[in-house]
Motif scaffolding. Sequence first.
Motif, PDB file in Angstrom:
ATOM      1  N   ALA A 194      -3.947  73.246 184.719  1.00 31.42           N
ATOM      2  CA  ALA A 194      -4.443  72.672 185.970  1.00 31.42           C
ATOM      3  C   ALA A 194      -3.364  71.839 186.655  1.00 31.42           C
ATOM      4  O   ALA A 194      -3.162  71.934 187.875  1.00 31.42           O
ATOM      5  CB  ALA A 194      -5.683  71.812 185.696  1.00 31.42           C
ATOM      6  N   LYS A 195      -2.649  71.034 185.883  1.00 30.95           N
ATOM      7  CA  LYS A 195      -1.602  70.189 186.445  1.00 30.95           C
ATOM      8  C   LYS A 195      -0.480  71.027 187.055  1.00 30.95           C
ATOM      9  O   LYS A 195       0.000  70.746 188.160  1.00 30.95           O
ATOM     10  CB  LYS A 195      -1.041  69.257 185.360  1.00 30.95           C
ATOM     11  N   VAL A 196      -0.052  72.069 186.340  1.00 32.20           N
ATOM     12  CA  VAL A 196       0.988  72.946 186.868  1.00 32.20           C
ATOM     13  C   VAL A 196       0.508  73.640 188.135  1.00 32.20           C
ATOM     14  O   VAL A 196       1.242  73.757 189.128  1.00 32.20           O
ATOM     15  CB  VAL A 196       1.423  73.978 185.806  1.00 32.20           C
ATOM     16  N   PHE A 197      -0.717  74.104 188.115  1.00 31.31           N
ATOM     17  CA  PHE A 197      -1.294  74.776 189.280  1.00 31.31           C
ATOM     18  C   PHE A 197      -1.272  73.874 190.508  1.00 31.31           C
ATOM     19  O   PHE A 197      -0.940  74.305 191.616  1.00 31.31           O
ATOM     20  CB  PHE A 197      -2.720  75.212 188.960  1.00 31.31           C
ATOM     21  N   VAL A 198      -1.616  72.608 190.315  1.00 29.37           N
ATOM     22  CA  VAL A 198      -1.681  71.664 191.433  1.00 29.37           C
ATOM     23  C   VAL A 198      -0.291  71.224 191.879  1.00 29.37           C
ATOM     24  O   VAL A 198       0.010  71.172 193.074  1.00 29.37           O
ATOM     25  CB  VAL A 198      -2.527  70.434 191.045  1.00 29.37           C
ATOM     26  N   ASP A 199       0.583  70.928 190.923  1.00 31.74           N
ATOM     27  CA  ASP A 199       1.849  70.272 191.252  1.00 31.74           C
ATOM     28  C   ASP A 199       3.011  71.212 191.520  1.00 31.74           C
ATOM     29  O   ASP A 199       3.917  70.880 192.284  1.00 31.74           O
ATOM     30  CB  ASP A 199       2.243  69.318 190.114  1.00 31.74           C
ATOM     31  N   ALA A 200       3.033  72.394 190.896  1.00 33.60           N
ATOM     32  CA  ALA A 200       4.209  73.269 190.989  1.00 33.60           C
ATOM     33  C   ALA A 200       4.542  73.701 192.420  1.00 33.60           C
ATOM     34  O   ALA A 200       5.723  73.730 192.792  1.00 33.60           O
ATOM     35  CB  ALA A 200       4.023  74.485 190.090  1.00 33.60           C
ATOM     36  N   PRO A 201       3.551  74.055 193.257  1.00 38.49           N
ATOM     37  CA  PRO A 201       3.913  74.546 194.597  1.00 38.49           C
ATOM     38  C   PRO A 201       4.557  73.498 195.498  1.00 38.49           C
ATOM     39  O   PRO A 201       5.093  73.841 196.556  1.00 38.49           O
ATOM     40  CB  PRO A 201       2.559  74.998 195.179  1.00 38.49           C
ATOM     41  N   SER A 202       4.518  72.238 195.126  1.00 38.57           N
ATOM     42  CA  SER A 202       5.047  71.180 195.988  1.00 38.57           C
ATOM     43  C   SER A 202       6.494  70.832 195.683  1.00 38.57           C
ATOM     44  O   SER A 202       7.038  69.898 196.259  1.00 38.57           O
ATOM     45  CB  SER A 202       4.185  69.918 195.854  1.00 38.57           C
ATOM     46  N   ARG A 203       7.127  71.571 194.771  1.00 36.87           N
ATOM     47  CA  ARG A 203       8.483  71.211 194.363  1.00 36.87           C
ATOM     48  C   ARG A 203       9.247  72.430 193.851  1.00 36.87           C
ATOM     49  O   ARG A 203       8.674  73.487 193.609  1.00 36.87           O
ATOM     50  CB  ARG A 203       8.429  70.152 193.265  1.00 36.87           C
ATOM     51  N   SER A 204      10.556  72.229 193.686  1.00 37.01           N
ATOM     52  CA  SER A 204      11.417  73.201 193.019  1.00 37.01           C
ATOM     53  C   SER A 204      11.871  72.579 191.705  1.00 37.01           C
ATOM     54  O   SER A 204      12.150  71.384 191.642  1.00 37.01           O
ATOM     55  CB  SER A 204      12.635  73.544 193.883  1.00 37.01           C
ATOM     56  N   PHE A 205      11.957  73.398 190.662  1.00 36.21           N
ATOM     57  CA  PHE A 205      12.331  72.874 189.354  1.00 36.21           C
ATOM     58  C   PHE A 205      12.909  73.986 188.500  1.00 36.21           C
ATOM     59  O   PHE A 205      12.704  75.167 188.773  1.00 36.21           O
ATOM     60  CB  PHE A 205      11.128  72.232 188.659  1.00 36.21           C
ATOM     61  N   GLU A 206      13.634  73.589 187.463  1.00 35.83           N
ATOM     62  CA  GLU A 206      14.210  74.554 186.538  1.00 35.83           C
ATOM     63  C   GLU A 206      13.203  74.928 185.456  1.00 35.83           C
ATOM     64  O   GLU A 206      12.490  74.063 184.942  1.00 35.83           O
ATOM     65  CB  GLU A 206      15.467  73.993 185.877  1.00 35.83           C
ATOM     66  N   ALA A 207      13.145  76.201 185.110  1.00 35.03           N
ATOM     67  CA  ALA A 207      12.286  76.672 184.021  1.00 35.03           C
ATOM     68  C   ALA A 207      12.949  77.879 183.375  1.00 35.03           C
ATOM     69  O   ALA A 207      13.653  78.652 184.047  1.00 35.03           O
ATOM     70  CB  ALA A 207      10.896  77.031 184.526  1.00 35.03           C
TER      71      ALA A 207
END
Length: 225
Positions: A194-207
């Motif tokens: 749920a947290k990834v779903f909510v927060d991921a689209p608002s930023r760029s990050f390494e994975a």
Amino acid sequence: MTTMSRYISLDIETSNLDMEAEGLAFGNPTGWKTSCVCLYDFWIDEGVDSGMGIYYVTDPDQVVDVDPELVGYAIRPLETLESDLKTYHKQGYTLVTKNGLGFDLPILNKHLEDGGANCSDILQIFEEEGQHIDICHLLRQQYGFRFSLASLVAGIYGTSDSKTMAAADAPKQWAEKQYRLVLDYCMHDCVLTAKVFVDAPSRSFEAKGNRGGRSQTMMISPSWT
């Protein structure tokens, strides 16, 4: 996503102890046996941490008898998952999973006596009506790699907010009747999804992504549309 959207995240654990001995394969639901299912009900405008979790097991009385501390958990019989999902669908919820299409949902589609949860009809409705979002599937479409939940969490939040155990350990802990550990682990994965779903689209990050036996760390900017 809109401020008044309703979402539930779902995760399952299985009781299978030896994939090779049992002839199991990822991507094929045959032989897999559900040990527990967790649903995490979260409203975007209220924040992920304000959500409510529900736990589904075959025999709630058995797990509570083994661990009395589970009395305070919202534990329901696995056979009620289908009707609860129907209720969520009627209320306009969208189902969010991490690799649900590749693992969780095909297993839940099976009959109860075959290790599933009789959910094929309602899960098909979620899918056909566009009310299911599999973040793993969408990321694979966008980048061509499979990203683990642990990799996404580490990229967004760092290693402090990580999974509570290795996935392969959950069936062993369940067999040893460490029910609370497994239920907590399963629900924690729901919350992380749920947290990834909510927060991921608002930023760029390494994975770190994986494909065909090789891995690659890249900068990603996920989109769930």
